[in-house]
Design a protein around this motif. Sequence first.
Motif, PDB file in Angstrom:
ATOM      1  N   ASN A  69       0.792  -1.302  -0.009  1.00 35.97           N
ATOM      2  CA  ASN A  69      -0.075   0.006   0.004  1.00 35.97           C
ATOM      3  C   ASN A  69       0.843   1.205  -0.013  1.00 35.97           C
ATOM      4  OD1 ASN A  69      -2.188   1.749   0.214  1.00 35.97           O
ATOM      5  ND2 ASN A  69      -3.072   0.822   1.946  1.00 35.97           N
ATOM      6  N   LYS A  70       0.432   2.246  -0.597  1.00 36.50           N
ATOM      7  CA  LYS A  70       1.262   3.387  -0.896  1.00 36.50           C
ATOM      8  C   LYS A  70       1.357   4.255   0.481  1.00 36.50           C
ATOM      9  CE  LYS A  70       0.561   3.891  -5.830  1.00 36.50           C
ATOM     10  NZ  LYS A  70       0.612   2.448  -5.924  1.00 36.50           N
ATOM     11  N   GLU A  71       0.604   3.959   1.296  1.00 36.03           N
ATOM     12  CA  GLU A  71       0.431   4.788   2.624  1.00 36.03           C
ATOM     13  C   GLU A  71       1.672   4.333   3.618  1.00 36.03           C
ATOM     14  OE1 GLU A  71      -2.756   2.385   5.312  1.00 36.03           O
ATOM     15  OE2 GLU A  71      -3.356   3.881   4.129  1.00 36.03           O
ATOM     16  N   PHE A  72       2.373   3.076   3.123  1.00 37.06           N
ATOM     17  CA  PHE A  72       3.170   2.687   4.135  1.00 37.06           C
ATOM     18  C   PHE A  72       4.512   3.446   3.814  1.00 37.06           C
ATOM     19  CE2 PHE A  72       0.762  -1.066   4.674  1.00 37.06           C
ATOM     20  CZ  PHE A  72       0.368  -0.787   5.877  1.00 37.06           C
ATOM     21  N   SER A  73       5.607   3.463   4.648  1.00 35.79           N
ATOM     22  CA  SER A  73       6.938   4.164   4.211  1.00 35.79           C
ATOM     23  C   SER A  73       7.570   2.876   3.856  1.00 35.79           C
ATOM     24  CB  SER A  73       7.611   5.003   5.426  1.00 35.79           C
ATOM     25  OG  SER A  73       8.806   5.140   5.036  1.00 35.79           O
ATOM     26  N   TYR A  74       7.976   3.076   2.391  1.00 33.99           N
ATOM     27  CA  TYR A  74       8.924   1.782   2.033  1.00 33.99           C
ATOM     28  C   TYR A  74      10.211   1.766   2.364  1.00 33.99           C
ATOM     29  CZ  TYR A  74       5.284   0.507  -1.784  1.00 33.99           C
ATOM     30  OH  TYR A  74       4.253   0.091  -2.461  1.00 33.99           O
ATOM     31  N   ASN A  75      10.827   2.944   2.856  1.00 39.15           N
ATOM     32  CA  ASN A  75      12.130   2.881   3.440  1.00 39.15           C
ATOM     33  C   ASN A  75      12.236   2.253   4.695  1.00 39.15           C
ATOM     34  OD1 ASN A  75      13.404   4.138   0.974  1.00 39.15           O
ATOM     35  ND2 ASN A  75      12.721   6.142   1.685  1.00 39.15           N
ATOM     36  N   LYS A  76      11.224   2.535   5.603  1.00 39.43           N
ATOM     37  CA  LYS A  76      11.166   2.193   6.986  1.00 39.43           C
ATOM     38  C   LYS A  76      10.904   0.711   7.012  1.00 39.43           C
ATOM     39  CE  LYS A  76       9.480   6.254   9.312  1.00 39.43           C
ATOM     40  NZ  LYS A  76       8.686   6.881  10.327  1.00 39.43           N
ATOM     41  N   ILE A  77      10.078   0.179   5.977  1.00 37.74           N
ATOM     42  CA  ILE A  77       9.989  -1.320   5.872  1.00 37.74           C
ATOM     43  C   ILE A  77      11.258  -1.906   5.424  1.00 37.74           C
ATOM     44  CG2 ILE A  77       8.725  -3.058   4.590  1.00 37.74           C
ATOM     45  CD1 ILE A  77       6.213  -1.383   4.478  1.00 37.74           C
ATOM     46  N   LEU A  78      11.708  -1.415   4.572  1.00 35.20           N
ATOM     47  CA  LEU A  78      13.102  -1.695   4.005  1.00 35.20           C
ATOM     48  C   LEU A  78      14.254  -1.657   5.159  1.00 35.20           C
ATOM     49  CD1 LEU A  78      15.046  -2.621   1.687  1.00 35.20           C
ATOM     50  CD2 LEU A  78      15.391  -0.303   1.221  1.00 35.20           C
ATOM     51  N   LYS A  79      13.818  -0.942   5.935  1.00 36.44           N
ATOM     52  CA  LYS A  79      15.385  -0.657   7.051  1.00 36.44           C
ATOM     53  C   LYS A  79      15.081  -1.747   7.913  1.00 36.44           C
ATOM     54  CE  LYS A  79      17.012   2.458  10.571  1.00 36.44           C
ATOM     55  NZ  LYS A  79      16.738   3.699  11.049  1.00 36.44           N
ATOM     56  N   ASP A  80      13.892  -2.118   8.326  1.00 34.14           N
ATOM     57  CA  ASP A  80      13.561  -3.392   9.388  1.00 34.14           C
ATOM     58  C   ASP A  80      13.829  -4.544   8.597  1.00 34.14           C
ATOM     59  OD1 ASP A  80      12.590  -1.421  11.171  1.00 34.14           O
ATOM     60  OD2 ASP A  80      10.485  -1.647  10.619  1.00 34.14           O
ATOM     61  N   LEU A  81      13.434  -4.657   7.423  1.00 37.45           N
ATOM     62  CA  LEU A  81      13.929  -6.156   6.540  1.00 37.45           C
ATOM     63  C   LEU A  81      15.279  -6.210   6.614  1.00 37.45           C
ATOM     64  CD1 LEU A  81      11.212  -5.937   3.659  1.00 37.45           C
ATOM     65  CD2 LEU A  81      11.143  -7.453   5.489  1.00 37.45           C
ATOM     66  N   LYS A  82      16.195  -5.227   6.205  1.00 40.19           N
ATOM     67  CA  LYS A  82      17.618  -5.279   6.405  1.00 40.19           C
ATOM     68  C   LYS A  82      17.933  -5.710   7.640  1.00 40.19           C
ATOM     69  CE  LYS A  82      19.505  -1.714   4.143  1.00 40.19           C
ATOM     70  NZ  LYS A  82      19.874  -0.660   3.339  1.00 40.19           N
ATOM     71  N   LYS A  83      17.601  -5.052   8.770  1.00 44.41           N
ATOM     72  CA  LYS A  83      18.246  -5.261  10.134  1.00 44.41           C
ATOM     73  C   LYS A  83      17.805  -6.684  10.290  1.00 44.41           C
ATOM     74  CE  LYS A  83      18.367  -1.913  12.874  1.00 44.41           C
ATOM     75  NZ  LYS A  83      17.948  -1.162  14.019  1.00 44.41           N
ATOM     76  N   GLU A  84      16.417  -7.207  10.168  1.00 50.30           N
ATOM     77  CA  GLU A  84      15.877  -8.276  10.586  1.00 50.30           C
ATOM     78  C   GLU A  84      16.848  -9.948   9.755  1.00 50.30           C
ATOM     79  OE1 GLU A  84      13.533 -11.113  12.601  1.00 50.30           O
ATOM     80  OE2 GLU A  84      13.629  -8.762  12.913  1.00 50.30           O
ATOM     81  N   PHE A  85      16.956  -9.624   8.632  1.00 43.45           N
ATOM     82  CA  PHE A  85      17.714 -10.643   7.869  1.00 43.45           C
ATOM     83  C   PHE A  85      19.181 -10.530   7.521  1.00 43.45           C
ATOM     84  CE2 PHE A  85      12.994 -10.194   6.277  1.00 43.45           C
ATOM     85  CZ  PHE A  85      12.409 -11.091   6.995  1.00 43.45           C
ATOM     86  N   CYS A  86      19.919  -9.728   8.158  1.00 45.25           N
ATOM     87  CA  CYS A  86      21.162  -9.286   7.902  1.00 45.25           C
ATOM     88  C   CYS A  86      21.447  -9.443   6.157  1.00 45.25           C
ATOM     89  CB  CYS A  86      22.037 -10.310   8.547  1.00 45.25           C
ATOM     90  SG  CYS A  86      21.791 -10.151  10.472  1.00 45.25           S
ATOM     91  N   CYS A  87      20.819  -8.563   5.492  1.00 47.35           N
ATOM     92  CA  CYS A  87      21.084  -8.367   4.112  1.00 47.35           C
ATOM     93  C   CYS A  87      20.879  -7.076   3.508  1.00 47.35           C
ATOM     94  CB  CYS A  87      20.021  -9.379   3.285  1.00 47.35           C
ATOM     95  SG  CYS A  87      18.465  -8.723   3.342  1.00 47.35           S
TER      96      CYS A  87
END
Length: 129
Positions: free
Chosen positions: A67-85
């Motif tokens: 959804n466009k209302e989500f901040s893609y950069n914040k989601i990406l930051k959490d994904l990168k931190k969670e999966f070490c990639c």
Amino acid sequence: MGVAMLAEVPLRYSIFMSEIDIQYPNTFDPFADATAEDSGAGTKDYIHVRVQQRNGRKSLTTVQGLNKEFSYNKILKDLKKEFCCNGTVVQDPELGQVIQLQGDQRKNVSTFLVQAGIVKKDQIKIHGF
């Protein structure tokens, strides 16, 4: 008697064949519904998680349709931190914003999005080999 029966057989089939109405196929595209569903970003509120093969054993995971209302950069930051990639947000002219992650993270991303409450489990479509 056998000869008379053979003479009647082609006559019956010729009458039968003349009674059949020949219908030509219309311009029906059986894949029209499938391409309409999967073509655009966010169509029917599906989140598409795909894997793309790079060179050798390297692969790339893409997440599209959020959804466009989500901040893609914040989601990406959490994904990168969670999966070490590593990862990035790419702007595509057809698909909109797409999140790209290094490696095959399809299962990880789908469980993360469900646990974070961003989407429901039935809204995620996982593609790839």
